[in-house]
Design a protein around this motif. Sequence first.
Motif, mmCIF file in Angstrom:
data_model
loop_
_atom_site.group_PDB
_atom_site.id
_atom_site.type_symbol
_atom_site.label_atom_id
_atom_site.label_comp_id
_atom_site.label_asym_id
_atom_site.label_seq_id
_atom_site.Cartn_x
_atom_site.Cartn_y
_atom_site.Cartn_z
ATOM 1 N N ILE A 1 -3.842 -29.170 9.657
ATOM 2 C CA ILE A 1 -4.988 -30.072 9.263
ATOM 3 C C ILE A 1 -6.554 -29.311 9.787
ATOM 4 C CG2 ILE A 1 -6.121 -31.800 10.248
ATOM 5 C CD1 ILE A 1 -3.314 -32.840 12.017
ATOM 6 N N THR A 2 -8.048 -29.383 8.883
ATOM 7 C CA THR A 2 -9.191 -28.672 8.486
ATOM 8 C C THR A 2 -10.195 -29.449 8.699
ATOM 9 O OG1 THR A 2 -8.379 -28.862 5.860
ATOM 10 C CG2 THR A 2 -7.841 -26.871 6.479
ATOM 11 N N SER A 3 -10.265 -30.322 8.763
ATOM 12 C CA SER A 3 -11.646 -31.215 9.292
ATOM 13 C C SER A 3 -10.874 -33.228 9.195
ATOM 14 C CB SER A 3 -11.955 -31.813 7.472
ATOM 15 O OG SER A 3 -12.837 -32.396 8.071
ATOM 16 N N LEU A 4 -11.761 -33.778 10.090
ATOM 17 C CA LEU A 4 -10.968 -34.814 10.548
ATOM 18 C C LEU A 4 -12.208 -35.746 10.584
ATOM 19 C CD1 LEU A 4 -10.603 -35.721 13.945
ATOM 20 C CD2 LEU A 4 -8.904 -33.805 13.286
ATOM 21 N N GLN A 5 -12.314 -37.010 11.027
ATOM 22 C CA GLN A 5 -13.574 -37.477 11.095
ATOM 23 C C GLN A 5 -12.469 -39.255 11.620
ATOM 24 O OE1 GLN A 5 -15.765 -38.830 8.432
ATOM 25 N NE2 GLN A 5 -17.539 -40.495 10.211
ATOM 26 N N MET A 6 -13.590 -39.888 12.739
ATOM 27 C CA MET A 6 -13.155 -40.763 13.126
ATOM 28 C C MET A 6 -14.005 -42.184 13.613
ATOM 29 S SD MET A 6 -11.250 -41.146 16.708
ATOM 30 C CE MET A 6 -12.726 -39.942 18.087
ATOM 31 N N ASP A 7 -13.730 -43.762 13.978
ATOM 32 C CA ASP A 7 -14.112 -44.840 13.741
ATOM 33 C C ASP A 7 -13.687 -45.826 14.205
ATOM 34 O OD1 ASP A 7 -16.188 -46.848 13.774
ATOM 35 O OD2 ASP A 7 -16.518 -46.770 11.889
ATOM 36 N N VAL A 8 -13.492 -45.994 15.915
ATOM 37 C CA VAL A 8 -13.040 -46.595 16.649
ATOM 38 C C VAL A 8 -12.977 -48.191 16.697
ATOM 39 C CG1 VAL A 8 -12.588 -47.182 19.178
ATOM 40 C CG2 VAL A 8 -12.708 -44.400 19.059
ATOM 41 N N SER A 9 -14.127 -48.114 16.405
ATOM 42 C CA SER A 9 -14.720 -49.764 15.970
ATOM 43 C C SER A 9 -13.862 -49.820 14.856
ATOM 44 C CB SER A 9 -15.870 -49.841 15.719
ATOM 45 O OG SER A 9 -16.595 -49.435 14.430
ATOM 46 N N ARG A 10 -12.927 -49.408 13.896
ATOM 47 C CA ARG A 10 -12.608 -49.820 12.406
ATOM 48 C C ARG A 10 -11.508 -49.714 12.945
ATOM 49 N NH1 ARG A 10 -16.347 -47.432 7.359
ATOM 50 N NH2 ARG A 10 -14.430 -48.871 6.605
ATOM 51 N N LYS B 1 -3.654 -45.677 12.203
ATOM 52 C CA LYS B 1 -4.454 -46.156 12.939
ATOM 53 C C LYS B 1 -5.307 -45.475 14.384
ATOM 54 C CE LYS B 1 -4.376 -50.557 10.890
ATOM 55 N NZ LYS B 1 -5.892 -50.852 9.741
ATOM 56 N N VAL B 2 -5.925 -45.757 15.019
ATOM 57 C CA VAL B 2 -5.943 -44.604 15.596
ATOM 58 C C VAL B 2 -5.712 -44.910 17.106
ATOM 59 C CG1 VAL B 2 -8.506 -43.897 17.175
ATOM 60 C CG2 VAL B 2 -8.618 -44.111 15.168
ATOM 61 N N GLN B 3 -5.557 -46.272 17.014
ATOM 62 C CA GLN B 3 -5.135 -46.772 18.212
ATOM 63 C C GLN B 3 -3.533 -46.798 18.638
ATOM 64 O OE1 GLN B 3 -6.314 -47.948 20.887
ATOM 65 N NE2 GLN B 3 -9.135 -47.958 19.750
ATOM 66 N N ARG C 1 -15.277 -36.405 4.740
ATOM 67 C CA ARG C 1 -16.176 -37.778 6.078
ATOM 68 C C ARG C 1 -16.561 -38.692 5.101
ATOM 69 N NH1 ARG C 1 -16.087 -33.844 9.068
ATOM 70 N NH2 ARG C 1 -18.108 -33.012 9.665
ATOM 71 N N PHE C 2 -16.185 -40.164 5.729
ATOM 72 C CA PHE C 2 -15.753 -41.660 5.004
ATOM 73 C C PHE C 2 -17.541 -41.875 5.886
ATOM 74 C CE2 PHE C 2 -14.129 -41.725 9.001
ATOM 75 C CZ PHE C 2 -14.953 -43.313 9.645
ATOM 76 N N ALA D 1 -10.426 -28.418 14.089
ATOM 77 C CA ALA D 1 -11.576 -29.790 13.918
ATOM 78 C C ALA D 1 -10.881 -30.777 14.740
ATOM 79 C CB ALA D 1 -10.876 -30.012 12.494
ATOM 80 N N PHE D 2 -11.903 -30.878 15.153
ATOM 81 C CA PHE D 2 -12.342 -32.422 15.910
ATOM 82 C C PHE D 2 -12.807 -33.977 15.713
ATOM 83 C CE2 PHE D 2 -15.160 -30.252 18.206
ATOM 84 C CZ PHE D 2 -15.792 -31.312 18.668
ATOM 85 N N ASP D 3 -12.953 -35.060 16.769
ATOM 86 C CA ASP D 3 -14.144 -35.520 16.617
ATOM 87 C C ASP D 3 -14.187 -36.833 18.253
ATOM 88 O OD1 ASP D 3 -16.375 -37.128 15.711
ATOM 89 O OD2 ASP D 3 -15.215 -38.300 14.224
ATOM 90 N N LEU D 4 -15.244 -37.191 18.387
ATOM 91 C CA LEU D 4 -15.746 -37.935 19.425
ATOM 92 C C LEU D 4 -16.623 -39.018 19.425
ATOM 93 C CD1 LEU D 4 -15.926 -37.620 23.039
ATOM 94 C CD2 LEU D 4 -18.025 -36.782 22.139
ATOM 95 N N GLN D 5 -15.422 -39.654 19.914
ATOM 96 C CA GLN D 5 -16.598 -41.339 20.161
ATOM 97 C C GLN D 5 -15.329 -41.541 21.515
ATOM 98 O OE1 GLN D 5 -15.882 -44.454 17.041
ATOM 99 N NE2 GLN D 5 -17.082 -42.407 15.211
ATOM 100 N N ASP D 6 -17.108 -42.533 22.257
ATOM 101 C CA ASP D 6 -17.288 -43.047 23.561
ATOM 102 C C ASP D 6 -16.433 -42.101 24.424
ATOM 103 O OD1 ASP D 6 -18.107 -45.152 22.378
ATOM 104 O OD2 ASP D 6 -15.943 -46.028 22.121
ATOM 105 N N GLU D 7 -15.261 -41.809 24.977
ATOM 106 C CA GLU D 7 -14.336 -41.480 26.237
ATOM 107 C C GLU D 7 -13.354 -40.973 25.114
ATOM 108 O OE1 GLU D 7 -15.850 -40.399 28.640
ATOM 109 O OE2 GLU D 7 -17.270 -42.078 28.585
ATOM 110 N N MET D 8 -13.076 -40.599 23.765
ATOM 111 C CA MET D 8 -12.060 -40.119 23.649
ATOM 112 C C MET D 8 -12.044 -39.375 22.318
ATOM 113 S SD MET D 8 -9.910 -42.384 20.654
ATOM 114 C CE MET D 8 -9.298 -44.397 21.715
ATOM 115 N N ILE D 9 -11.364 -38.610 22.830
ATOM 116 C CA ILE D 9 -11.013 -37.419 21.633
ATOM 117 C C ILE D 9 -9.872 -36.767 20.607
ATOM 118 C CG2 ILE D 9 -11.244 -34.361 21.206
ATOM 119 C CD1 ILE D 9 -12.998 -34.252 23.522
ATOM 120 N N VAL D 10 -10.161 -37.104 19.069
ATOM 121 C CA VAL D 10 -9.165 -36.705 19.185
ATOM 122 C C VAL D 10 -8.789 -35.018 18.102
ATOM 123 C CG1 VAL D 10 -7.502 -37.009 16.207
ATOM 124 C CG2 VAL D 10 -8.980 -38.991 18.334
ATOM 125 N N ALA D 11 -7.889 -34.452 18.740
ATOM 126 C CA ALA D 11 -8.634 -32.858 18.089
ATOM 127 C C ALA D 11 -7.397 -32.070 17.350
ATOM 128 C CB ALA D 11 -8.221 -31.927 19.372
#
Length: 463
Positions: free
Chosen positions: A179-188, A204-206, A225-226, A142-152
């Motif tokens: 970990i089996t699944s993830l999702q992120m929102d950098v703006s939040r 917290k992403v940061q 998912r959220f 599992a991973f997620d991508l936003q802008d220039e960032m990846i969390v895996a």
Amino acid sequence: MEGLLFEIKLHILRFLTLRELSIIARVSTEWRDAINSNDLWRELCIEHFKVPHNQIHNTWKNVYRHRFQEELHFEVGEGSCATLSVKQVLLDLPGYSVKMTDTGPLRFSDTWIVWSVLQYIVLWNYRDGTSRFIKESQCVPAFDLQDEMIVAAVGSTMRRWNCKTLESDLTYVGHEDSITSLQMDVSRDLLISADLLGIIRLWKVQSGHCFRIIEAHSEPIRVIRFYEDFIASGSDDKLLKIWNLTSGSTIHTLRGHSGAINTLAFNELIIVSGSTDDGTVRVWNTASGKSKQVRNLVGYPAYDMALVEDKLVTTHETYFTIWNPYDFYVYQVVGSRKLTGSVGLSKCAFNGSIIITGHTNVLQVRIWDFSNQLRIPGHDLSFFRAGYTTKSMNSVTAELKLRHLSFEEMRWEHYRNHPSEDGYQEIEPSSNEDQPVEQVDGKEEIEELDPPHVPWTKRRKKK
């Protein structure tokens, strides 16, 4: 004796065409009863569409009808698309075949297309045409991508990577199992993750701080998912749960799937969930948690899905389907059940006009641009649009002829030539009257939900 005669009739009917069946049904009541027999349509489904023998349905004729509708679209073939090869990026990739379970999700942004294969995270920059990869210590599920960032996710930890520098600057530690699944929102500044113990964590992403832990399920969580203030989680315990993101409390527990839930997508109106075990895609009301409708994809379960407004994309190993999730109107199908062997079409991403699919067996990512007006090939030549209800279907061919198909008689009829494509009059899809009532929190109830009218292809009526 009567039972023996009935079995003989069923055996004879198996060898007839649909047109011949419609003619014989008018001969007598006895023959009509034989043609409407559930056992006959079960055998026809197994023979014509290779439906698994262990499937159980009360209305096999409806299953055959849905399959026949979809097969009309499967003359599309592979279509035209841009292709990216994983093997051209990973020159040291092992020679053995990659399974669907060896790949993670597929994501893309304004610059990057990213797919995880085994322990590699492969990145394509489709602005400058370059490619690169990140190599982890083990498989990346599992991973997620936003802008220039990846969390895996790697095992029980997650790492944050920069797409440009390929450097990791933060590790998220806290899970006690994989970990089996993830999702992120950098703006939040929000990251959610789930593991095999049925635990959901909010981060917290940061900073990497875990500020909430939810003991969500008794068995492994397969997808999470959220959306806005809602979290949805699907698990091996066959339950779909909706949570309040702020408080972490349970809002709804949705029952209906008979197998593990492995994929889901949702917005402010509906939640769509899929199970490869029971082969169904189910639609629920986000606010009330009541079941809206269900579609059984016999033999071709949905491995992944993506939802944007009134367009749902589902992948089915050798093809993908674009639906309207509010009434299961089929916009387009790309691929074919007739392909020899599996192409492993297991992953997809969608932004409303571009679909990106991941093909496991050939290790390719394919890019499909549907920003232009859809055209669905079929018949002898192309037909521009198709619309159908549970009883009939209309279509317009490239010869500009309106054709009507009755699913009761299984017979095409030419109506007339059209002076232009605008002369097409399409049948509005009816409510899904064949769907069974589902149990939600122990109660049998189906709630009707009016879909937002944001059509992908304009449904125009002749003036």
